[in-house]
Enzyme design. Sequence first.
Site, mmCIF file in Angstrom:
data_model
loop_
_atom_site.group_PDB
_atom_site.id
_atom_site.type_symbol
_atom_site.label_atom_id
_atom_site.label_comp_id
_atom_site.label_asym_id
_atom_site.label_seq_id
_atom_site.Cartn_x
_atom_site.Cartn_y
_atom_site.Cartn_z
ATOM 1 N N ASN A 65 0.373 -1.193 0.049
ATOM 2 C CA ASN A 65 -0.159 0.263 -0.049
ATOM 3 C C ASN A 65 0.737 1.425 -0.278
ATOM 4 O O ASN A 65 0.488 2.722 0.294
ATOM 5 C CB ASN A 65 -1.079 -0.134 1.540
ATOM 6 C CG ASN A 65 -1.343 -1.376 1.548
ATOM 7 O OD1 ASN A 65 -0.883 -1.681 2.449
ATOM 8 N ND2 ASN A 65 -2.893 -1.441 0.563
ATOM 9 N N HIS A 70 -2.722 -6.053 -3.364
ATOM 10 C CA HIS A 70 -2.723 -4.940 -3.897
ATOM 11 C C HIS A 70 -1.481 -4.829 -4.326
ATOM 12 O O HIS A 70 -1.433 -3.645 -5.403
ATOM 13 C CB HIS A 70 -2.435 -3.179 -2.829
ATOM 14 C CG HIS A 70 -3.584 -3.233 -2.061
ATOM 15 N ND1 HIS A 70 -5.125 -2.742 -2.789
ATOM 16 C CD2 HIS A 70 -4.577 -3.455 -1.113
ATOM 17 C CE1 HIS A 70 -6.098 -2.996 -1.881
ATOM 18 N NE2 HIS A 70 -5.652 -2.991 -1.622
HETATM 19 FE FE LIG Z 1 -2.312 -3.665 2.981
HETATM 20 FE FE LIG Z 2 -4.221 -6.487 1.590
#
Ligand SMILES: [Fe+2]
Ligand SMILES: [Fe+2]
Length: 274
Positions: free
Chosen positions: A40, A68
């Site tokens: 992130n 992600h």
């Molecule tokens: Fe995360």
């Molecule tokens: Fe995650």
Amino acid sequence: MRLLFLGDMVGKAGRTAVWEQLPGLISDYRLDFVIVNGENAAGGFGITEQIFHATIEAGADVVTTGNHVWDQRDALNFAPREDRFLRPANFPKGTPGKGAGLYIARNGARVMVANIMGRVFMHPELDDPFQAGEQELAACPLGEQADAVVIDFHAEATSEKMCFAHFVDGRASLVVGTHTHQPTADHQILNGGTAYISDAGMCGDYDSSLGMDKEEPLNRFLSKVPKGRFEAANGPATLCGVGVDISDRTGLAERVAPFRRGPRLEETVPSFWA
Ligand SMILES: [Fe+2]
Ligand SMILES: [Fe+2]
């Protein structure tokens, strides 16, 4: 050997706090090996090559990720050429990058790091994480090719994380949960000698919803109509993670304790690092 794992860096606040503080942590606590989850790091969504390099320059030995990982498309390009960058091992065959690697720690130990994603309440749903764990451990067993084995198990459900840890107990030095961004208080050493925590927490602004500005997530719970985008919260970040002392003889965990530093949560440093 002494190892620090830091949970998901979220946005600019999270990554700059890690970059600023990690060199001091490595020297103050004489850390042999550092792993940081970076899924992130770019505005809350994915990671760029530049952010990856800056994290390695700050002293991380390996950057792990999770669901992600591909939010910044750039990662598809640099993943295949960066040995210290991991994406979940249980992506389908042919996915760029790799899910595990063997690295040399500052004390000379060979550390195998694997990144595996759970499937309960997770998107995308990947291949069987238990089988992926079995494969990575078979390829590089603790006590043979590896002096320490760390698995970042990126998952939502604590049951899946806990069961995975029991599955590899005695074959890994540490199974550390990531993804929920909330640190848990269940750090422990399992019967076979594997250290475990359900979630390391995040490195980010805790005056937020999981590191994101709290306004829009709250709006979506209340109204179900999006008003804007999710943006990373930019207040002062708290670093969260877990510290482990690993036996040089067996590769199993001797001590495990949480690490938290920053303005929001109660600070703590593993007592055995004093
Ligand atoms: Fe995360
Ligand atoms: Fe995650």
